[in-house]
Write a protein that holds these residues in place. Structure first.
Motif, short mmCIF file in Angstrom:
data_model
loop_
_atom_site.label_atom_id
_atom_site.label_comp_id
_atom_site.label_asym_id
_atom_site.label_seq_id
_atom_site.Cartn_x
_atom_site.Cartn_y
_atom_site.Cartn_z
N GLY A 146 -0.42 35.86 16.62
CA GLY A 146 0.71 36.56 17.23
C GLY A 146 1.88 36.75 16.29
O GLY A 146 2.89 37.35 16.68
N TYR A 147 1.74 36.28 15.06
CA TYR A 147 2.83 36.36 14.08
C TYR A 147 2.31 36.97 12.77
O TYR A 147 1.19 36.69 12.35
CB TYR A 147 3.39 34.99 13.76
CG TYR A 147 3.82 34.17 14.95
CD1 TYR A 147 2.96 33.23 15.51
CD2 TYR A 147 5.09 34.31 15.50
CE1 TYR A 147 3.35 32.46 16.60
CE2 TYR A 147 5.50 33.54 16.58
CZ TYR A 147 4.62 32.62 17.12
OH TYR A 147 5.01 31.86 18.20
N ASN A 148 3.18 37.77 12.13
CA ASN A 148 2.90 38.27 10.79
C ASN A 148 4.04 37.92 9.86
O ASN A 148 5.20 37.81 10.31
CB ASN A 148 2.76 39.80 10.80
CG ASN A 148 1.34 40.25 11.08
OD1 ASN A 148 0.44 39.43 11.22
ND2 ASN A 148 1.15 41.55 11.16
N VAL A 149 3.73 37.75 8.59
CA VAL A 149 4.77 37.50 7.60
C VAL A 149 4.50 38.33 6.37
O VAL A 149 3.38 38.82 6.15
CB VAL A 149 4.84 36.01 7.18
CG1 VAL A 149 5.35 35.13 8.32
CG2 VAL A 149 3.50 35.53 6.66
N SER A 150 5.52 38.49 5.55
CA SER A 150 5.39 39.11 4.24
C SER A 150 6.44 38.48 3.34
O SER A 150 7.42 37.90 3.82
CB SER A 150 5.60 40.63 4.32
OG SER A 150 6.90 40.92 4.82
N ARG A 151 6.22 38.56 2.05
CA ARG A 151 7.18 37.99 1.09
C ARG A 151 7.29 38.96 -0.09
O ARG A 151 6.61 38.82 -1.09
CB ARG A 151 6.68 36.61 0.62
CG ARG A 151 7.68 35.92 -0.32
CD ARG A 151 8.39 34.79 0.35
NE ARG A 151 9.30 34.10 -0.54
CZ ARG A 151 9.00 32.97 -1.17
NH1 ARG A 151 7.79 32.43 -1.04
NH2 ARG A 151 9.89 32.39 -1.94
N SER A 152 8.16 39.94 0.07
CA SER A 152 8.31 40.95 -0.98
C SER A 152 9.29 40.48 -2.06
O SER A 152 9.24 40.98 -3.19
CB SER A 152 8.77 42.28 -0.39
OG SER A 152 9.97 42.08 0.36
N THR A 153 10.16 39.55 -1.73
CA THR A 153 11.09 38.99 -2.70
C THR A 153 11.06 37.48 -2.62
O THR A 153 10.60 36.91 -1.62
CB THR A 153 12.54 39.45 -2.46
OG1 THR A 153 13.00 38.87 -1.22
CG2 THR A 153 12.65 40.97 -2.39
N THR A 154 11.56 36.81 -3.65
CA THR A 154 11.64 35.35 -3.61
C THR A 154 12.56 34.87 -2.50
O THR A 154 12.33 33.84 -1.88
CB THR A 154 12.16 34.81 -4.96
OG1 THR A 154 11.24 35.20 -5.98
CG2 THR A 154 12.28 33.29 -4.96
N GLU A 155 13.61 35.64 -2.23
CA GLU A 155 14.66 35.19 -1.32
C GLU A 155 14.31 35.29 0.16
O GLU A 155 14.79 34.50 0.97
CB GLU A 155 15.94 36.01 -1.56
CG GLU A 155 16.59 35.80 -2.91
CD GLU A 155 15.88 36.55 -4.03
OE1 GLU A 155 16.05 36.16 -5.20
OE2 GLU A 155 15.13 37.52 -3.73
#
Lengths: 114, 115
Positions: free
Chosen positions: A63-72
């Motif tokens: 039910g959850y999605n994540v992404s990490r396009s930057t370190t911050e």
């Protein structure tokens, strides 16, 4: 340093709505993660990231999605909110992806799904 | 990760030392002992961690027994602001898969500091 910041502090959603919980850190930390805390259940790991462009599932990812396009930044997306996702959500970060270092938590987002 | 056992609650007078015990009898050689606390409605706060040796920082001291099967967190001069739930967590620095980075928070010890 502001440390780990989370927005919003509070949110009410209707079932089926989507939203994104924001998390940011200004400490140049490699590792970031999302937990949810429910009464009597303790904190449970949802997703984590060991660096920009790299994410993986924790113990309760459905039910959850994540992404990490930057370190911050490490946003958590609820795709179609359900009452079972009513919880307090905490973001955490640590300097290194591996090793014994401390994790630093944000102030939390309190989400209610009706 | 090894399981930990903590008393459910403790009281302490303001200005006195608070000694919070934790049993972790199944700890393995590469597992660290961490202490975090959570003040009501706030995010968990890191306090201290150690492997074998005793550790001290500006917040607290951590005493680990020689066999590493138990530890004690010491808050040397407790204040009302130290009232919180304190979590003892044992974790390997090398945990992989879905345990990567995961901190397993048990029920913790509710420390109440009285005036």
């Amino acid at each position: 340093n502001a440390g780990v910041t989370q927005t919003p502090k509070f949110q009410v959603l209707k079932t089926g709505q989507s939203m994104t919980l924001q998390c940011a850190q200004d400490m140049n930390h490699e590792y970031m993660s999302w937990y949810r805390q429910d009464p009597g259940m303790g904190l449970r790991l949802i997703h984590y990231s060991v660096g920009a462009g790299i994410t993986d599932q924790g113990e309760v990812p459905n039910g959850y999605n994540v992404s990490r396009s930057t370190t911050e930044d490490f946003p958590l997306r609820l795709l179609s909110a359900a009452p079972s996702q009513t919880s307090v959500y905490f973001c955490a970060s640590s300097l290194l992806a591996g090793g014994p270092g401390a994790q630093y938590f944000g102030p939390g987002t309190r989400l209610t799904v009706t | 990760d090894a399981k930990t056992t903590q008393p459910p609650s403790m009281d302490c007078a303001e200005g006195r030392a608070a000694n919070l015990p934790c049993n972790h009898s199944t700890i393995s050689g590469n597992e660290y002992v961490y202490w975090y606390r959570q003040i009501h409605s706030q995010g968990p706060q890191y306090i201290i961690h150690g492997l074998k040796n005793n550790e001290t920082n500006e917040m607290a001291s951590l005493i680990i027994t020689e066999d590493r099967k138990s530890s004690t967190l010491i808050l040397p001069h407790a204040t009302l602001r130290d009232t919180a739930v304190y979590y003892c967590i044992v974790r390997s620095a090398n945990a992989g898969g879905t345990s990567y980075g995961k901190l397993t928070f048990g029920q913790g010890t509710i420390l109440t500091v009285h005036p």
